[in-house]
Design an enzyme around this catalytic site. Structure first.
Site, short mmCIF file in Angstrom:
data_model
loop_
_atom_site.label_atom_id
_atom_site.label_comp_id
_atom_site.label_asym_id
_atom_site.label_seq_id
_atom_site.Cartn_x
_atom_site.Cartn_y
_atom_site.Cartn_z
N LYS A 64 -30.65 -12.31 -29.18
CA LYS A 64 -30.30 -13.26 -28.28
C LYS A 64 -32.24 -14.43 -28.24
O LYS A 64 -31.69 -15.26 -28.28
CB LYS A 64 -31.10 -13.10 -26.97
CG LYS A 64 -29.80 -12.43 -26.28
CD LYS A 64 -30.03 -11.86 -24.57
CE LYS A 64 -28.40 -11.71 -24.03
NZ LYS A 64 -28.64 -11.45 -22.56
N TYR A 211 -24.95 -2.32 -14.97
CA TYR A 211 -24.20 -2.01 -14.22
C TYR A 211 -23.40 -0.70 -15.05
O TYR A 211 -22.90 -0.06 -14.72
CB TYR A 211 -22.95 -2.88 -14.23
CG TYR A 211 -22.51 -3.29 -15.57
CD1 TYR A 211 -22.90 -4.24 -16.44
CD2 TYR A 211 -20.88 -3.23 -16.37
CE1 TYR A 211 -22.96 -4.73 -17.67
CE2 TYR A 211 -20.51 -3.48 -17.06
CZ TYR A 211 -21.48 -4.45 -18.01
OH TYR A 211 -20.99 -4.71 -19.05
#
Ligand code: ATR
Length: 265
Positions: A64, A211
């Site tokens: 990123k 998650y």
């Protein structure tokens, strides 16, 4: 059109099933694939993407920040965070965006509709935290509080927030309506939590950006106490939805995207 996510490792990414389910529902014959790019090959990024004739791609761990020098333009959120998760290719130009923060906040608003009046504590001061804090600042009236283990992490933060230690966060926990864990504590099977929840008020929403696992230890503890909890699934779905809108200027089918991810968890 062709799209992809680049990262390393990338085999377990659920972005392809999520985006392909959305394309299928919209009768769009676009495709989305996962491309593994090891760090040592990253200098070939332009050739790899141009060979595949992509119209856009997502960027995930660990690239990123590494993608930044290859971009022609970046949006304000990417500038603040110093990282990009979405690239749109337009007329040969590579334009970088960061949809993680807005993705998280869009999901949080559904779990806590009165977001603008919430007193919020964010745990962690890494890249994920900064993106969320910068986005939350646009939606929330009370000043945000960010707690971190290492105070020097705040040195390059010029956002208007309260900066506190983790032990001060534990002591003042009852003042907050929402607590957001952005630290990796509790990922990877360990039972770590960034702070003790002993002082948690009974109404406080506890949220985690993770998650997988579906319930991190901090969420398990909060749930046992009877508090509302919120995991990172919405963040994942809405960051993908935002990327899709940037690439196509169309509205995605959020429900289809979410169900596709849930089916593969
Ligand atoms: P990301 O880009 O995912 O935010 P990062 O930039 O490495 O990742 O930041 C991780 C954050 O989690 C940091 O704020 C880190 O605290 P330090 O600045 O003190 O390193 C925090 N963190 C990581 N492991 C933690 C743990 N076990 N307990 C508390 N905080 C933790």
């Amino acid at each position: 059109m062709k799209y992809a996510v680049i990262g390393n490792p990338i085999d377990h990414s659920l972005s392809p099933v999520m985006h392909n389910a959305n394309f299928e529902t919209l009768n769009d014959d676009s495709t989305y694939e996962a491309i593994n790019i090891p760090e040592a090959h990253f200098h070939l990024i332009k050739e790899i993407i141009e060979d595949k004739a992509l119209s856009g791609f997502n960027v995930t761990i660990p690239h990123k920040e590494r993608i930044l020098p290859y971009l022609d333009e970046i949006d304000d959120q990417s500038k603040t965070v110093g990282a990009v998760n979405t690239v749109k290719i337009e007329g040969g130009k590579w334009i970088g965006y960061n949809t993680d923060g807005i993705g998280y906040v869009t999901g949080l608003k559904q779990a806590y509709p009165d977001l603008q009046n919430a007193y919020i504590l964010i745990l962690g001061a890494g890249g994920a935290s900064k993106g969320i804090v910068n986005e939350l600042n646009k939606h929330v009236r009370p000043k945000l509080t960010v707690a971190n283990r290492t105070m020097s992490r705040f040195d390059n933060w010029d956002l208007d927030i309260n900066k506190i230690s983790l032990s001060d966060a534990e002591k003042s926990l009852a003042e907050f309506d929402i607590i957001i864990n952005t630290t990796p504590a509790g990922m990877n099977q360990n039972k770590d939590v960034a702070i003790s929840l002993d002082q948690l008020a009974s109404h406080t929403l506890v949220s985690d950006i993770v998650y997988i696992p579906f319930k991190t230890p901090i969420l398990e503890i909060a749930e046992e106490k009877g508090n509302p909890i919120h995991n990172g699934l919405d963040m994942f779905v809405y960051q993908g939805a935002e990327s899709f809108e940037i690439w196509t200027e169309q509205t995605p089918d959020i429900q289809v995207m979410k169900e596709a991810v849930l089916k593969h968890l």
